[in-house]
Design a protein around this motif. Structure first.
Motif, PDB file in Angstrom:
ATOM      1  N   ARG A 203      -9.059  18.343  -5.174  1.00  0.00           N
ATOM      2  CA  ARG A 203      -7.625  18.132  -5.344  1.00  0.00           C
ATOM      3  C   ARG A 203      -6.931  17.970  -4.002  1.00  0.00           C
ATOM      4  O   ARG A 203      -6.040  17.123  -3.843  1.00  0.00           O
ATOM      5  CB  ARG A 203      -7.019  19.299  -6.116  1.00  0.00           C
ATOM      6  N   GLU A 204      -7.350  18.759  -3.039  1.00  0.00           N
ATOM      7  CA  GLU A 204      -6.762  18.647  -1.697  1.00  0.00           C
ATOM      8  C   GLU A 204      -7.039  17.275  -1.092  1.00  0.00           C
ATOM      9  O   GLU A 204      -6.184  16.674  -0.439  1.00  0.00           O
ATOM     10  CB  GLU A 204      -7.314  19.754  -0.796  1.00  0.00           C
ATOM     11  N   ILE A 205      -8.271  16.795  -1.316  1.00  0.00           N
ATOM     12  CA  ILE A 205      -8.621  15.462  -0.805  1.00  0.00           C
ATOM     13  C   ILE A 205      -7.764  14.386  -1.466  1.00  0.00           C
ATOM     14  O   ILE A 205      -7.208  13.501  -0.809  1.00  0.00           O
ATOM     15  CB  ILE A 205     -10.123  15.179  -1.041  1.00  0.00           C
ATOM     16  N   GLN A 206      -7.650  14.459  -2.799  1.00  0.00           N
ATOM     17  CA  GLN A 206      -6.853  13.476  -3.527  1.00  0.00           C
ATOM     18  C   GLN A 206      -5.386  13.518  -3.121  1.00  0.00           C
ATOM     19  O   GLN A 206      -4.734  12.482  -2.974  1.00  0.00           O
ATOM     20  CB  GLN A 206      -7.002  13.708  -5.030  1.00  0.00           C
ATOM     21  N   GLU A 207      -4.846  14.734  -2.951  1.00  0.00           N
ATOM     22  CA  GLU A 207      -3.456  14.858  -2.513  1.00  0.00           C
ATOM     23  C   GLU A 207      -3.261  14.293  -1.113  1.00  0.00           C
ATOM     24  O   GLU A 207      -2.253  13.654  -0.819  1.00  0.00           O
ATOM     25  CB  GLU A 207      -3.037  16.330  -2.559  1.00  0.00           C
ATOM     26  N   ALA A 208      -4.222  14.526  -0.259  1.00  0.00           N
ATOM     27  CA  ALA A 208      -4.135  13.992   1.102  1.00  0.00           C
ATOM     28  C   ALA A 208      -4.157  12.465   1.088  1.00  0.00           C
ATOM     29  O   ALA A 208      -3.415  11.803   1.826  1.00  0.00           O
ATOM     30  CB  ALA A 208      -5.292  14.539   1.952  1.00  0.00           C
ATOM     31  N   ILE A 209      -4.998  11.889   0.224  1.00  0.00           N
ATOM     32  CA  ILE A 209      -5.069  10.429   0.117  1.00  0.00           C
ATOM     33  C   ILE A 209      -3.742   9.874  -0.410  1.00  0.00           C
ATOM     34  O   ILE A 209      -3.206   8.885   0.106  1.00  0.00           O
ATOM     35  CB  ILE A 209      -6.240  10.009  -0.791  1.00  0.00           C
ATOM     36  N   ARG A 210      -3.203  10.523  -1.463  1.00  0.00           N
ATOM     37  CA  ARG A 210      -1.921  10.049  -2.018  1.00  0.00           C
ATOM     38  C   ARG A 210      -0.794  10.153  -0.992  1.00  0.00           C
ATOM     39  O   ARG A 210       0.070   9.282  -0.907  1.00  0.00           O
ATOM     40  CB  ARG A 210      -1.585  10.862  -3.272  1.00  0.00           C
ATOM     41  N   ALA A 211      -0.807  11.216  -0.219  1.00  0.00           N
ATOM     42  CA  ALA A 211       0.217  11.387   0.818  1.00  0.00           C
ATOM     43  C   ALA A 211       0.131  10.283   1.861  1.00  0.00           C
ATOM     44  O   ALA A 211       1.143   9.735   2.315  1.00  0.00           O
ATOM     45  CB  ALA A 211       0.069  12.761   1.475  1.00  0.00           C
ATOM     46  N   MET A 212      -1.084   9.932   2.242  1.00  0.00           N
ATOM     47  CA  MET A 212      -1.268   8.863   3.227  1.00  0.00           C
ATOM     48  C   MET A 212      -0.803   7.516   2.670  1.00  0.00           C
ATOM     49  O   MET A 212      -0.163   6.720   3.361  1.00  0.00           O
ATOM     50  CB  MET A 212      -2.743   8.788   3.647  1.00  0.00           C
ATOM     51  N   LEU A 213      -1.113   7.274   1.390  1.00  0.00           N
ATOM     52  CA  LEU A 213      -0.687   6.026   0.761  1.00  0.00           C
ATOM     53  C   LEU A 213       0.838   5.960   0.664  1.00  0.00           C
ATOM     54  O   LEU A 213       1.445   4.919   0.936  1.00  0.00           O
ATOM     55  CB  LEU A 213      -1.310   5.903  -0.630  1.00  0.00           C
ATOM     56  N   ALA A 214       1.459   7.083   0.256  1.00  0.00           N
ATOM     57  CA  ALA A 214       2.914   7.105   0.127  1.00  0.00           C
ATOM     58  C   ALA A 214       3.583   6.881   1.482  1.00  0.00           C
ATOM     59  O   ALA A 214       4.579   6.151   1.593  1.00  0.00           O
ATOM     60  CB  ALA A 214       3.357   8.442  -0.466  1.00  0.00           C
ATOM     61  N   LYS A 215       3.044   7.490   2.531  1.00  0.00           N
ATOM     62  CA  LYS A 215       3.594   7.311   3.874  1.00  0.00           C
ATOM     63  C   LYS A 215       3.471   5.857   4.320  1.00  0.00           C
ATOM     64  O   LYS A 215       4.397   5.291   4.901  1.00  0.00           O
ATOM     65  CB  LYS A 215       2.866   8.231   4.853  1.00  0.00           C
ATOM     66  N   HIS A 216       2.349   5.235   3.993  1.00  0.00           N
ATOM     67  CA  HIS A 216       2.149   3.835   4.383  1.00  0.00           C
ATOM     68  C   HIS A 216       3.125   2.922   3.644  1.00  0.00           C
ATOM     69  O   HIS A 216       3.712   2.014   4.236  1.00  0.00           O
ATOM     70  CB  HIS A 216       0.716   3.404   4.088  1.00  0.00           C
ATOM     71  N   GLU A 217       3.323   3.159   2.337  1.00  0.00           N
ATOM     72  CA  GLU A 217       4.244   2.348   1.561  1.00  0.00           C
ATOM     73  C   GLU A 217       5.669   2.490   2.080  1.00  0.00           C
ATOM     74  O   GLU A 217       6.438   1.533   2.123  1.00  0.00           O
ATOM     75  CB  GLU A 217       4.185   2.750   0.082  1.00  0.00           C
ATOM     76  N   LEU A 218       6.035   3.726   2.484  1.00  0.00           N
ATOM     77  CA  LEU A 218       7.377   3.976   2.985  1.00  0.00           C
ATOM     78  C   LEU A 218       7.612   3.277   4.311  1.00  0.00           C
ATOM     79  O   LEU A 218       8.706   2.762   4.577  1.00  0.00           O
ATOM     80  CB  LEU A 218       7.589   5.483   3.161  1.00  0.00           C
ATOM     81  N   MET A 219       6.605   3.228   5.160  1.00  0.00           N
ATOM     82  CA  MET A 219       6.748   2.635   6.486  1.00  0.00           C
ATOM     83  C   MET A 219       6.455   1.140   6.512  1.00  0.00           C
ATOM     84  O   MET A 219       6.762   0.470   7.483  1.00  0.00           O
ATOM     85  CB  MET A 219       5.796   3.347   7.475  1.00  0.00           C
TER      86      MET A 219
END
Length: 224
Positions: A203-219
């Protein structure tokens, strides 16, 4: 007195509406000697009108009348332009001219109105085509940017997964070395606890991946 044929050349360069106006102006005012026939027939017969204009050119008073007609016509054009209209002079094939006249008659309108409607329709068609091309170009841009963004997100997802998998493998390798490469013998309670730890780490890995994707989409730039 002007050169012979100048008035006739001027008359032929007028458009249909102006010729009709000039005919009435000249016939109503020309000396009787210049009339090749009675005024009604001159108005209806182009050949008689042409002859009458040629006769006017040979007379001092006739040439003055032609000059007044030209001056009055310029004033009419000026007044028309002040009302947002302009005089146009152009030639059409005889067949096309006949079709235009017949179309105006059958529609109960004027030839000028028919031409105006055709121009308006052509202009609207041109604008519609430009708008269609603009929408097509915009859609291509959206599709291209969306595809590019999807590729970037896929690469980020793959990189993040690879990075966390590498960390997990290093941890597993450490335990293997520590246990002399022998898998531990766990009780059912210990195995259940190990599964819980593994699920938490996943779950931590998946959350970390989603966080990275969300940050990329925002930027990232907007799709459009």
């Amino acid at each position: 007195m002007g050169e012979t044929g100048a008035a006739l050349s001027w008359f032929k360069e007028l458009n249909e509406e102006e010729q009709a106006w000039a005919t009435n102006y000249l016939v109503d005012r020309m000396p009787r000697d210049a009339l090749a026939a009675i005024a009604f027939e001159v108005r209806r017969t182009p050949a008689l009108l042409t002859q009458s204009i040629c006769n006017l050119e040979t007379m001092n008073e006739g040439w003055k009348l032609i000059s007044r007609a030209r001056n009055n016509l310029r004033q009419r054009r000026y007044r028309a332009s002040a009302k947002g209209r302009a005089t146009c002079s152009f030639t059409l094939p005889r067949d096309t001219k006949a079709k235009l006249k017949g179309l105006a008659k059958s529609s109960g309108t004027t030839e000028t109105a028919i031409i105006e409607s055709l121009i308006e329709a052509a202009q609207q068609l041109s604008q519609d085509r430009k708008e269609e091309k603009r929408r097509e170009a915009l859609q291509k841009t959206i599709t291209r940017n969306a595809s590019k963004l999807a590729q970037e997100l896929s690469k980020i997802r793959l990189d993040a997964t690879t990075r966390h998998l590498e960390i997990s493998l290093k941890r597993l390798a450490s335990w293997q070395v520590y246990l002399n490469e022998q898998p531990p013998e766990l009780s059912s309670e210990q195995e259940l606890e190990a599964n819980k730890i593994a699920e938490k780490q996943m779950r931590e890995i998946q959350e970390a991946i989603r966080a990275m994707l969300a940050k990329h989409e925002l930027m990232s730039p907007r799709v459009i």
